[in-house]
Motif scaffolding. Structure first.
Motif, PDB file in Angstrom:
ATOM      1  N   LYS A 812       0.840  -1.202   0.000  1.00  0.00           N
ATOM      2  CA  LYS A 812       0.000   0.000   0.000  1.00  0.00           C
ATOM      3  C   LYS A 812       0.876   1.254   0.000  1.00  0.00           C
ATOM      4  N   ALA A 813       1.952   1.214   0.756  1.00  0.00           N
ATOM      5  CA  ALA A 813       2.845   2.374   0.796  1.00  0.00           C
ATOM      6  C   ALA A 813       3.552   2.575  -0.541  1.00  0.00           C
ATOM      7  N   ILE A 814       3.869   1.470  -1.206  1.00  0.00           N
ATOM      8  CA  ILE A 814       4.518   1.584  -2.520  1.00  0.00           C
ATOM      9  C   ILE A 814       3.609   2.305  -3.501  1.00  0.00           C
ATOM     10  N   GLN A 815       2.317   2.020  -3.459  1.00  0.00           N
ATOM     11  CA  GLN A 815       1.391   2.686  -4.370  1.00  0.00           C
ATOM     12  C   GLN A 815       1.325   4.183  -4.058  1.00  0.00           C
ATOM     13  N   LYS A 816       1.410   4.536  -2.789  1.00  0.00           N
ATOM     14  CA  LYS A 816       1.407   5.951  -2.427  1.00  0.00           C
ATOM     15  C   LYS A 816       2.674   6.644  -2.933  1.00  0.00           C
ATOM     16  N   VAL A 817       3.812   5.961  -2.797  1.00  0.00           N
ATOM     17  CA  VAL A 817       5.068   6.544  -3.281  1.00  0.00           C
ATOM     18  C   VAL A 817       5.026   6.715  -4.803  1.00  0.00           C
ATOM     19  N   LYS A 818       4.436   5.735  -5.492  1.00  0.00           N
ATOM     20  CA  LYS A 818       4.313   5.871  -6.945  1.00  0.00           C
ATOM     21  C   LYS A 818       3.487   7.106  -7.302  1.00  0.00           C
ATOM     22  N   LEU A 819       2.403   7.353  -6.578  1.00  0.00           N
ATOM     23  CA  LEU A 819       1.600   8.544  -6.839  1.00  0.00           C
ATOM     24  C   LEU A 819       2.424   9.812  -6.634  1.00  0.00           C
ATOM     25  N   ASP A 849     -11.203  -5.371  -9.322  1.00  0.00           N
ATOM     26  CA  ASP A 849     -11.463  -4.860  -7.981  1.00  0.00           C
ATOM     27  C   ASP A 849     -10.546  -3.688  -7.656  1.00  0.00           C
ATOM     28  N   GLY A 850     -11.023  -2.827  -6.776  1.00  0.00           N
ATOM     29  CA  GLY A 850     -10.266  -1.640  -6.416  1.00  0.00           C
ATOM     30  C   GLY A 850      -9.323  -1.891  -5.262  1.00  0.00           C
ATOM     31  N   SER A 851      -8.500  -2.892  -5.371  1.00  0.00           N
ATOM     32  CA  SER A 851      -7.595  -3.258  -4.290  1.00  0.00           C
ATOM     33  C   SER A 851      -6.533  -2.188  -4.113  1.00  0.00           C
ATOM     34  N   GLU A 852      -6.165  -1.958  -2.867  1.00  0.00           N
ATOM     35  CA  GLU A 852      -5.154  -0.952  -2.565  1.00  0.00           C
ATOM     36  C   GLU A 852      -3.739  -1.446  -2.823  1.00  0.00           C
ATOM     37  N   ILE A 853      -3.563  -2.759  -3.017  1.00  0.00           N
ATOM     38  CA  ILE A 853      -2.216  -3.278  -3.243  1.00  0.00           C
ATOM     39  C   ILE A 853      -1.907  -3.399  -4.723  1.00  0.00           C
ATOM     40  N   ARG A 854      -2.851  -3.072  -5.548  1.00  0.00           N
ATOM     41  CA  ARG A 854      -2.630  -3.205  -6.983  1.00  0.00           C
ATOM     42  C   ARG A 854      -2.187  -1.883  -7.572  1.00  0.00           C
ATOM     43  N   ASP A 855      -1.314  -1.975  -8.559  1.00  0.00           N
ATOM     44  CA  ASP A 855      -0.771  -0.788  -9.205  1.00  0.00           C
ATOM     45  C   ASP A 855      -1.833  -0.204 -10.140  1.00  0.00           C
ATOM     46  N   VAL A 856      -2.373   0.951  -9.774  1.00  0.00           N
ATOM     47  CA  VAL A 856      -3.410   1.588 -10.591  1.00  0.00           C
ATOM     48  C   VAL A 856      -3.066   3.035 -10.902  1.00  0.00           C
ATOM     49  N   ALA A 857      -1.891   3.491 -10.567  1.00  0.00           N
ATOM     50  CA  ALA A 857      -1.495   4.877 -10.793  1.00  0.00           C
ATOM     51  C   ALA A 857      -0.830   5.017 -12.154  1.00  0.00           C
ATOM     52  N   ARG A 858      -1.217   6.070 -12.887  1.00  0.00           N
ATOM     53  CA  ARG A 858      -0.679   6.294 -14.235  1.00  0.00           C
ATOM     54  C   ARG A 858      -0.442   7.782 -14.446  1.00  0.00           C
ATOM     55  N   LEU A 859       0.513   8.058 -15.297  1.00  0.00           N
ATOM     56  CA  LEU A 859       0.818   9.435 -15.674  1.00  0.00           C
ATOM     57  C   LEU A 859       0.369   9.645 -17.114  1.00  0.00           C
ATOM     58  N   PHE A 869       0.302  10.050 -24.160  1.00  0.00           N
ATOM     59  CA  PHE A 869       1.112   8.970 -23.596  1.00  0.00           C
ATOM     60  C   PHE A 869       0.600   8.658 -22.192  1.00  0.00           C
ATOM     61  N   VAL A 870       0.742   7.406 -21.820  1.00  0.00           N
ATOM     62  CA  VAL A 870       0.371   6.952 -20.488  1.00  0.00           C
ATOM     63  C   VAL A 870       1.529   6.128 -19.938  1.00  0.00           C
ATOM     64  N   GLY A 871       2.073   6.538 -18.782  1.00  0.00           N
ATOM     65  CA  GLY A 871       3.223   5.856 -18.209  1.00  0.00           C
ATOM     66  C   GLY A 871       2.918   5.256 -16.853  1.00  0.00           C
ATOM     67  N   ARG A 872       3.590   4.149 -16.543  1.00  0.00           N
ATOM     68  CA  ARG A 872       3.491   3.481 -15.250  1.00  0.00           C
ATOM     69  C   ARG A 872       4.899   3.342 -14.660  1.00  0.00           C
ATOM     70  N   ILE A 873       4.958   3.124 -13.371  1.00  0.00           N
ATOM     71  CA  ILE A 873       6.242   2.943 -12.680  1.00  0.00           C
ATOM     72  C   ILE A 873       6.375   1.477 -12.286  1.00  0.00           C
ATOM     73  N   TRP A 874       7.519   0.920 -12.623  1.00  0.00           N
ATOM     74  CA  TRP A 874       7.814  -0.481 -12.292  1.00  0.00           C
ATOM     75  C   TRP A 874       8.769  -0.533 -11.113  1.00  0.00           C
ATOM     76  N   HIS A 875       8.339  -1.244 -10.071  1.00  0.00           N
ATOM     77  CA  HIS A 875       9.200  -1.476  -8.903  1.00  0.00           C
ATOM     78  C   HIS A 875       9.265  -2.981  -8.667  1.00  0.00           C
ATOM     79  N   ASP A 876      10.473  -3.545  -8.789  1.00  0.00           N
ATOM     80  CA  ASP A 876      10.608  -5.004  -8.748  1.00  0.00           C
ATOM     81  C   ASP A 876      10.298  -5.600  -7.376  1.00  0.00           C
ATOM     82  N   ARG A 877      10.302  -4.783  -6.309  1.00  0.00           N
ATOM     83  CA  ARG A 877      10.032  -5.316  -4.973  1.00  0.00           C
ATOM     84  C   ARG A 877       8.579  -5.766  -4.816  1.00  0.00           C
TER      85      ARG A 877
END
Length: 1274
Positions: A812-819, A849-859, A869-877
């Motif tokens: 959940k924190a990773i998704q916030k950092v991505k935002l 589903d609107g799960s908080e652990i799923r990557d749903v943030a886009r630029l 253009f639509v970009g996503r952030i990849w974090h291998d962790r």
């Protein structure tokens, strides 16, 4: 001892049999047992059973089993058997392939039990022909008039005899009657299309009927024609006692090679051989030893057509101005046709002698002829619509001579030098097996240059004519064992190149150990034009007239049609040059004609098939002679005479001034049409064939991939300086965005917390495979476009930052950092790049589903030029953390096993499964897939077009969708299916070698489709036959070549519990084959794909003979039938932003939206609305996603204006009422309850699907966009 060698030894005493009454008591039918069957993959292995009898051939039997039953002790395998086992492993690559060949061979030969009626008829025919009365010498015209009274015309070839003719024709009983050809040597094979077996009967004409000068001006052929007509009249007489149909047929449409065809009538008599499916060909011949015609006068260099303009005009329909004196011109084809009357018996003896010394020859000949028949190199029996490659009708002796050449070697002179090109070919020997000889023949056909390397089969008496005489008068030379006949005379060079191309494809198939090659090599029908050629052109020659008419060529080739076709072949070869690997001219093979018809009628419709050379096919400039380095005025004159007004003198950058031909193009689509434009131009210039008589289908497919002109004209601009569009422009815009993002990492004043390591594109628009060429949507264009043409397609990419321990260890924190990262990127980019609009979007676009652990943030980025253009952030962790949730190792030590599986039922577990699947697909496989597909597009010019037209086909039939669980076919799956026809194991190394030295490779390049039309046809052919429900392992596509990665970095497979797809498309990076087919197609969609592919294949085959317009024929392939749907929902076209991409769009429909200016600020309002356009916004697709959980819904994602709905059949069945049933229901009607078998009380609480209620809710939800609902009654 193998069965093959046993059969050869049993036949070692067999001799060529002469048909005479003396052999009446011989048991010539008790030789071997053969099984006849149709050459179809699903029928060839089923033995026939007539009248309840057991079939003659009972399959493979094992002597070891018989010895066990008889009580004998089994013996150890002999050395011969051990060698056979080793050959099956090393040579055939599998025992299965060897057994398949062993089963095939008996099934392609005639049944022995059906031969006796034919043999009795042949004996009767022998007696009848031997007893024919003589006809005294008469003038040819008088003799023809006498036969015409009996309804028989004499097939005199050109030049026809006239009243001034001084010689006479006569008839005497044959001096010899012999069965020749493949029937006599037991090498007959079953042809394509239920073609009859041919029984060639050589009737030797007495030498007393001929004179020494009969080789001149067709006199021999005139006497031969009268002799044949006399036999025809006698057999056709009702009093002959021979109950057969009699007709003429001319081999290769050459009247000089006319023969008599006898076909049985089903009367149930002892001589009725209709069940054998055979026909008898009576061929007049002449003795090579007793003939008064001197053979030295028949060399290719001799001029035996000595026609003056005065004599020719009297015997033909041509005027004096069209005829020139040809008395000194060689007549090689004429001489070759005359020599064929001397050699049938010699061929019989030479083939029989080779059978005795080479055990594998007979079966090898059968295999090579079956292979050739499946590809149209021979007679096309059965359906008249099936066509064959020109030049191979009646070329049966050539296949035997080919193997003879390989086994015995080539002929040498007395000095020991060999004539035949390089002169280095040595005999392969006589001990090779049938399969070894078959492969050797294919290898020879694939590599030999027939144009520059003549072939001379070893002959007993040496050369009769010098090699120079052959080479200087024939395009290709392959002289038979008699050293007289050129077996390739009359065969176009393009046909031989096509044969070599087919041989290379077959060798590639045999070398591929991943599939079973047997059906592809021997069973499949490869005569389909759309899958065989890169472009097919239908030409009507009914009004064709050669610009430079050559009467001598017409006489030499036998007929005007042969002369036209020969000229067409040579002109196309000169015009296309190295643009093509092969030029195939295809037309129906000659058919029988009644005896009353002397002259043959040929089809005016031919098909020209081109196999592209991708290195040169789309060259825009053809260079001619250089006036400086080659001052020869003759070559310049020839060049200008050939090209006419298209030829021009041009100066190039290097300073050279060269005669050139330039083909101007404006778009990439026009560039792919250059070869067809060349064909149309030269046919019109040299033969007067207008454009309406030259038809193709390329432009029809191109229209499916273009935006309508009413939209594209805004991008071109009135002044010619339009907006940058296309794949290159999209790549350029993406590069600018990448540079801008990476520049933020080095900004000292306001740098990003982490450096950007890599930005990977994942969009089809950046790998050349989007259906439509990408276009921007700037404000200036959006303001003038109608609302149903304002769609901005976003281009996706993935941003990878450097690794750092500062990332949180919580999903959940990773998704916030991505935002936060995306917000920082958006703010900095808008401050750095002029006109750029950036927006951070947080939401699940795939409707899960609107799960908080799923990557749903886009630029979301929109450049000043209008690119989105639509970009996503990849974090291998993220993968590690998701795996912990899935494996339940979050709160336990790694070495402690967790036995409680209840966690697998929780919401977190299912959310983690979905998130892990999305992570694997979006961040691991998508970038790799993108790079691999982009590489294919660079190396194979036709691949991108194939994918684009395939996606258009899937979408037009409402089957194309994303990977979001809707059950449709994903675009990546389509790309993998198309790649299957372009790549093979080791393709990367072969392509890299070709890049290093392109000119050396030449025709040795991989045999892959050279046009999108051919690639699409191959895909449809595969889909209609793909048994995905039987082949559980799916298919393997070597997309990544030989490249491998360590196991630790292999993308992990996703849990199969969420997979609903039935297709398995495996690659080196996806061994399970489910990454792009996990959620679709399901069984319903997959069966729909197969049914639509079968219908599309039928349309493709009808295109070859269809008289419809080019646009109408292609449009029918993409016209989707809607009768199978329960409900059709019509959408308001004015509200669909993608409607301009509709497959059946008309230009007027985009202009029907009123844009009348009513207020003074209308222009400002239009510009403001254009700035509010959201990339990827498609209300039709959003409504479709909202409705997909209620029923099966189908839709065309490219501007489709209708939905197709199919009810779940199980919901229509009555079921007990329960709370939260999951669908809208209503109580079952009382009438049904009363009429039911169960008592009324038990049916009170039964419910069924409330169809009207569902449709009412649908209409309410779609208010404003749904314009109508149609219900199909069942």
């Amino acid at each position: 001892m193998t069965a093959e060698r046993k059969r050869k030894r049993e036949e070692s005493s067999r001799k060529p049999k002469r048909l005479s009454p003396a052999i009446e008591n011989d048991d010539i039918s008790a030789q071997e047992t053969y099984e006849s069957s149709d050459m179809q993959e699903d029928e060839w292995s089923n033995a026939e059973n007539d009248n309840g009898e057991d079939p003659d051939w009972g399959g493979i039997s094992y002597e070891a089993e018989e010895s066990v039953r008889s009580g004998k002790k089994s013996t150890k395998p002999t050395g011969e058997e051990i060698r056979a086992i080793k050959d099956a492993t090393d040579l055939f690559r599998s025992n299965t392939f060897k057994l398949q060949i062993d089963v095939l061979l008996p099934n392609i030969q005639p049944k022995t039990k059906r031969k006796p009626p034919l043999e009795r008829f042949l004996l009767s025919l022998y007696t009848f022909l031997s007893g024919l009365s003589d006809v005294p010498p008469k003038h040819p015209l008088e003799a023809a008039r006498n036969l015409l009274k009996a309804g028989v015309s004499v097939p005199f070839p050109t030049p026809l005899p006239t009243e001034e003719t001084q010689w006479k024709v006569a008839f005497a009983s044959p001096s010899d009657i012999t069965i020749v050809g493949s029937w006599a040597n037991k090498t007959s094979v079953k042809g394509q299309g239920r073609c009859s077996f041919g029984v060639d009967l050589a009737v030797e004409m007495p030498s007393s009927l001929f004179q020494e000068k009969d080789y001149l001006n067709g006199r021999f052929f005139h006497k031969k024609a009268f002799y044949l007509a006399t036999i025809a009249a006698a057999i056709a007489n009702p009093n002959s006692g021979l109950n057969v149909d009699v007709s003429y047929i001319s081999t290769n449409d050459d009247p000089r090679l006319t023969k008599l065809v006898l076909e049985p009538k089903a009367d149930g008599s002892s001589t009725d051989f209709t069940k054998l499916n055979a026909r008898i060909n009576i061929i007049p011949t002449i003795s090579s030893t007793q003939s008064p015609i001197p053979l030295h006068r028949l060399s290719p260099a001799h001029a035996n057509i000595r026609i003056t303009p005065q004599s020719a005009s009297a015997s033909s329909s041509f005027s004096d101005t069209q005829i020139k004196d040809s008395s000194n011109l060689p007549s090689p084809t004429y001489n070759n046709a005359l020599l064929t009357s001397f050699v049938p018996k010699s061929y019989l003896l030479s083939v029989h002698a080779l059978q005795q010394i080479a055990p594998g020859f007979e079966d090898a000949l059968a295999l090579i002829r079956v292979w050739a028949n499946q590809r149209g190199y021979g007679e096309s029996g059965g359906q008249a619509a099936r066509i064959s490659v020109r030049g191979f009708d009646g070329k049966g002796p050539w296949w035997a001579a080919l193997l003879m050449y390989l086994i015995l070697g080539e002929e040498s002179t007395s000095a020991g030098r060999k004539f035949g090109g390089h002169g280095k070919r040595k005999p392969l020997g006589k001990g090779l097996s049938s399969y070894q000889l078959f492969r050797a023949a294919l290898d020879f056909l694939a590599k030999h240059d027939f144009e520059n390397e003549p072939v001379f089969v070893k002959a007993e008496g040496g050369h009769r004519y010098t090699p120079d005489e052959y080479s200087s008068n024939h395009d290709m030379v392959f002289v038979d064992s008699t050293s007289t006949v050129n077996l390739l005379a009359g065969v176009p060079t393009g046909s031989m190149k096509l044969l070599g191309n087919d041989a290379r494809r077959t060798l590639e198939t045999l070398d591929d150990s991943s599939t079973d090659p047997f059906p592809e090599v021997f069973l499949m029908d490869h005569r389909d034009l759309q899958t065989r050629f890169d472009v097919v052109i239908n030409v009507d020659l009914s009004n064709a007239k050669s610009r430079k008419f050559d009467f001598h060529q017409t006489l030499d080739l036998g007929s005007a049609s042969n002369a036209i076709l020969s000229s067409v072949s040579s002109v196309l070869t000169q015009a296309l040059g190295n643009r093509v690997r092969a030029i195939g001219i295809l037309h129906p093979t000659p058919s029988t004609r009644p005896l009353s018809q002397a002259q043959l009628l040929t089809s005016h419709i031919i098909h020209i098939g081109l196999v592209y050379n991708p290195l040169h096919a789309w060259r825009q400039v053809d260079h001619g002679p250089n006036s400086a380095s080659d001052p020869d005025p003759v070559s310049v004159k020839k060049f200008r005479d050939f090209w006419g007004d298209k030829a021009e003198l041009r100066r190039f950058k290097d300073g050279s001034i060269v005669e050139s031909v330039v083909w101007d193009v404006k778009t990439v689509d026009e560039k792919t049409l250059i070869p067809r434009r060349i064909v149309a131009f030269v046919l019109e210039r040299h033969f007067g064939i207008g454009e309406e008589a030259v038809r193709g289908w390329q432009e029809g497919f191109d229209r499916m991939l273009r935006l309508p002109e009413s939209v594209s004209r805004y991008y071109i601009g009135a002044d010619g300086a339009g907006v940058g569009v296309g794949f290159k422009a999209a790549l350029g815009a993406f590069d600018s965005v990448v540079k801008a993002i990476k520049a933020l990492s080095s900004d000292e004043g306001n740098a990003l917390p982490l450096s950007v390591m890599n930005i990977s594109p994942t969009s089809e628009s950046l790998r050349y495979t989007s259906v439509f060429s990408p276009v921007p949507l700037p404000d200036s264009i959006a303001s003038v476009l109608p609302p149903n043409a304002r769609y901005s397609n976003p281009t996706e990419f993935v941003i990878e930052f450097e690794r750092s321990s500062r990332w949180p260890d919580d999903l959940k924190a990773i998704q916030k950092v991505k935002l936060a990262f995306l917000e920082k990127l958006a703010r900095d980019l808008m401050g750095r790049v002029k006109g750029l609009r950036a927006t951070v979007i947080a939401g699940d676009v795939e409707g899960m589903d609107g799960s908080e652990i799923r990557d749903v943030a886009r630029l979301e980025l929109i450049t000043e030029e209008g690119w989105a253009f639509v970009g996503r952030i990849w974090h291998d962790r993220e993968a590690v953390l998701l795996d912990r949730i899935i494996n339940d190792t979050v709160s336990t030590l790694p070495h402690v096993a967790h036995k409680d599986k209840s966690h697998r039922q929780g919401r977190n577990y299912h959310s983690a499964i979905q998130a892990r699947e999305a992570y694997t697909r979006l961040y691991l496989h998508a970038p790799m897939h993108h790079r691999a597909i982009a590489k294919l597009c660079h190396h194979f010019p036709a691949f991108a077009g194939t994918v684009r037209i395939a996606k258009r086909w899937f979408a037009a039939h409402w089957l194309l969708g994303g990977t979001d669980g809707a059950g449709y076919v994903s675009e990546e799956a389509v790309e993998l299916l198309c790649a299957m026809f372009f790549v093979k194991r080791g393709w990367e190394a072969e392509v890299d070698r070709g890049d290093e030295d392109k000119d050396v490779r030449g025709d040795e390049q991989m045999v892959v489709p050279g046009s999108k039309e051919r690639g699409f046809a191959l895909l449809i052919q595969f889909l209609k036959d793909w048994k995905w429900d039987v082949q559980g392992e799916g298919i393997f596509v070597p997309l990544y070549g030989s490249s491998t990665v360590p196991n630790s970095k292999q993308p992990k497979a996703v849990a199969a519990s969420i997979s609903t797809g039935v297709w398995k498309i495996r690659t080196a990076m996806d061994e399970e084959g489910g990454i792009w087919t996990m959620f679709g197609p399901d069984a319903i969609v997959a069966r729909r794909v197969r049914a639509l592919a079968q219908a599309t294949w039928k349309c493709l085959k009808e295109m070859e003979t269809s008289a419809s317009s080019e646009k109408g024929v292609v449009l029918s392939i993409f016209d989707h039938p809607t009768d199978d749907y329960d409900v059709i929902i019509d959408l308001d076209r004015a509200l669909l932003p993608r409607y301009h991409q509709n497959v059946s769009l008309t230009a007027s429909e985009l202009l029907q939206i009123p844009r009348r200016k009513q207020f003074s600020n209308d222009d400002e309002l239009a510009a403001a609305s254009s700035r509010n356009i959201r990339p990827g916004f498609d209300p039709a697709m959003l409504l479709c996603r909202d409705l997909k959980d209620t029923f099966r819904i189908f839709h065309d994602c490219f501007g489709g204006d209708r939905f197709g709905i199919v009810w779940d059949p199980s919901l229509k069945q009555p079921r007990p009422f329960r709370v939260l049933g999951g669908f809208s229901f209503s109580a079952e009607s009382q009438d049904k309850q009363v009429t039911g078998k169960v008592d009324k009380g038990s049916k009170r609480d039964m419910v069924v699907l409330n169809e009207q209620g569902v449709l009412g809710e649908l209409e309410r939800l779609g208010r404003g966009i749904v314009s109508g609902i149609t219900i199909h009654a069942r």
